[in-house]
Design an enzyme around this catalytic site. Structure first.
Site, PDB file in Angstrom:
ATOM      1  CG  ASP A 269      -9.801  -0.198  10.832  1.00 25.03           C
ATOM      2  OD1 ASP A 269     -10.330  -1.323  10.882  1.00 25.03           O
ATOM      3  OD2 ASP A 269     -10.561   0.829  10.661  1.00 25.03           O
ATOM      4  CG  ASN A 270      -4.889  -4.380   7.943  1.00 21.66           C
ATOM      5  OD1 ASN A 270      -5.005  -5.076   9.067  1.00 21.66           O
ATOM      6  ND2 ASN A 270      -5.141  -4.972   6.869  1.00 21.66           N
TER       7      ASN A 270
END
Length: 478
Positions: A269-270
């Site tokens: 995930d970012n």
């Protein structure tokens, strides 16, 4: 069709649609809001640091934002509704509202020139969009959505009439479905023939944090076939649909002075930091994908949770719908994906100080007790999107800073039975009643975190630890 380009859809601004003002030589057709909903994620990250957050204020704030901006749009001319366009760089610190334009070309020419004329955008800005990977084309216009207007359906039929398609040499030997497949436009001078469909992401999703990082210092290893990166939180591994420029792969390639772009082999995930493997060749990219499929790659994570968890294997089942938030169930549901992780250890540590949270833009999501946190080492047994975040939240131990899942965990603690898939789920008298409960449960979740959460991919290894790499200290220990 005598126009330079026909606009098949208008922009999506703050959750609403508006007819786009284009030059007199072009026609504009409005597309319903629902038809563009797949392009607009209300939980998309916004750039910002520490803030007080809960699900109710988030939803209220979003509604207020939409209403206010919609009013401003109504009060101004459409040409004044857009910001003044210049270049995509330098990267703005604020987030522009989504704007996606759909065009069908009626007169052939260079793609940059056609987009500039149809959307009244400066050439340098369109050139930047193409470099960012924010412009797509298809030889034939895709099928309109079920809720398309009569005018949209008429336009679609006009440009996909068999007698029209038979005259196009570029689609000979292809089925209509094959010709409707979209590809990125890669060159500003790419010729676009009449009948071609274009999708332009005028406001790409941005990653300002990419420009704050010393990328050379984040390189863990450089091998003949791959590079291992200690990914910073608030960045994208391989980019997004509308932005492949501001990605870890791009910045790592430049930091190492490589002429061949690095390729992504897996995602995190970012808002997660830690070990990421980037391939130097297409062959190794395929090889590493194979190792993941064959479960030869082992990933360990460090998670900073708001409550303790028992050691051992935790099992849930994830709803097979590719949208956030990811909903999970403690009970088996046919068709749902198995999610398993193993908590190897869980130790009590002080809750991160306000100064540390501010430094890494970690959001205060309203957890009632913030004296101690719990650092858990996790062996990820299945790799589903948001798996650790969703499973920890379901255990009422959400990750610190997780503004999407912590509000739901807080709501579940204060109102047992709110989660229709939780331990105290209610019996529903009808499917419609259950669907209403699911929608209400999704509404308890907040927005995607802006930068960092308490999650690090701390270790990655494969081929029985022949290749073994560790990330640096997680942000909460710095």
């Amino acid at each position: 069709m005598n126009s330079v380009a026909m606009t098949v859809a208008s922009m999506l601004f703050a959750g609403g649609c508006r007819i786009l003002a284009v030059p007199a030589a072009a026609r504009a057709i409005r597309i319903p809001r629902a038809a563009l909903s797949s392009h607009h994620n209300k939980h998309a990250p916004s750039w910002g640091c520490r803030s007080s957050h809960n699900s109710n204020t988030a939803l209220a704030g979003e509604a207020e934002f939409s209403t206010t901006d919609a009013g401003n749009l109504t009060a101004t001319s459409s040409s004044d509704s857009f910001p003044k366009y210049d270049r995509l760089l330098p990267c703005p610190s604020h987030k522009n509202p989504p704007r996606i334009e759909h065009l069908v070309i009626s007169e052939g020419g260079p793609v940059l020139e056609l987009i500039c004329k149809a959307l009244d955008l400066p050439p340098l800005y369109v050139s930047d969009l193409i470099q960012f990977g924010a412009v797509y084309y298809a030889l034939v216009c895709p099928q309109p959505p079920p809720n398309a207007t009569e005018e949209q359906i008429r336009v679609f039929k006009e440009v996909t009439e068999p007698s029209v398609l038979r005259k196009r040499a570029s689609i000979k030997g292809k089925t209509v479905r094959e010709a409707q497949k979209t590809f990125r436009v890669t060159h500003v001078d790419q010729f676009v023939e009449p009948g071609t469909y274009l999708r332009v992401h005028v406001h790409p999703k941005r990653f300002p944090r990419s420009y704050e990082i010393d990328w050379r210092s984040r390189i863990i290893a450089v091998a003949e076939s791959y590079v291992v990166l200690d990914k910073p939180a608030g960045t994208s591994v391989g980019g997004t649909t509308d932005n492949i420029e501001e990605s870890c792969a791009t910045f790592a390639t430049r930091a190492l002075g490589m002429t061949t772009p690095l390729m992504t082999t897996h995602q995190i995930d970012n808002c997660t930091e830690g070990c990421v493997v980037l391939a130097r060749t297409k062959d190794y990219c395929s090889i590493f994908h194979g190792k993941i499929r064959e479960k030869k790659v082992k990933k360990l994570y460090l998670a900073l949770a708001a409550s303790p968890l028992p050691t051992g294997i935790i099992t849930h089942y994830m709803r097979p719908i590719n949208m956030a938030p990811r909903l999970i169930s403690e009970d088996f549901i046919k068709g749902w994906h198995l999610c398993q992780l193993e908590v190897l250890e869980c130790r009590k540590i002080p809750w991160p100080t306000t100064a540390i949270q501010d430094k890494y833009c970690v959001e205060d999501c309203g957890w009632p007790s913030q004296d101690y946190a719990y650092e858990c080492k996790i062996n990820l047994l299945t790799g589903k999107t948001h798996q650790i975040r969703a499973q920890f939240a379901a255990y009422k131990a959400p990750l610190i800073g997780d503004s999407m899942y912590m509000p739901a965990a807080i709501a579940d603690v204060s109102n047992p039975g709110l989660n229709p898939f939780g331990k105290y789920k209610k019996d529903f008298s009808s499917e419609s009643e259950k669907e209403t409960a699911v929608v209400n449960w999704m509404a308890q979740h907040g927005k995607e975190p802006s930068v960092a959460i308490g999650l690090q991919a701390c270790q990655i290894s494969w081929d029985d630890d022949e290749h073994f790499y560790e990330a640096g200290l997680p942000w909460w220990r710095c």
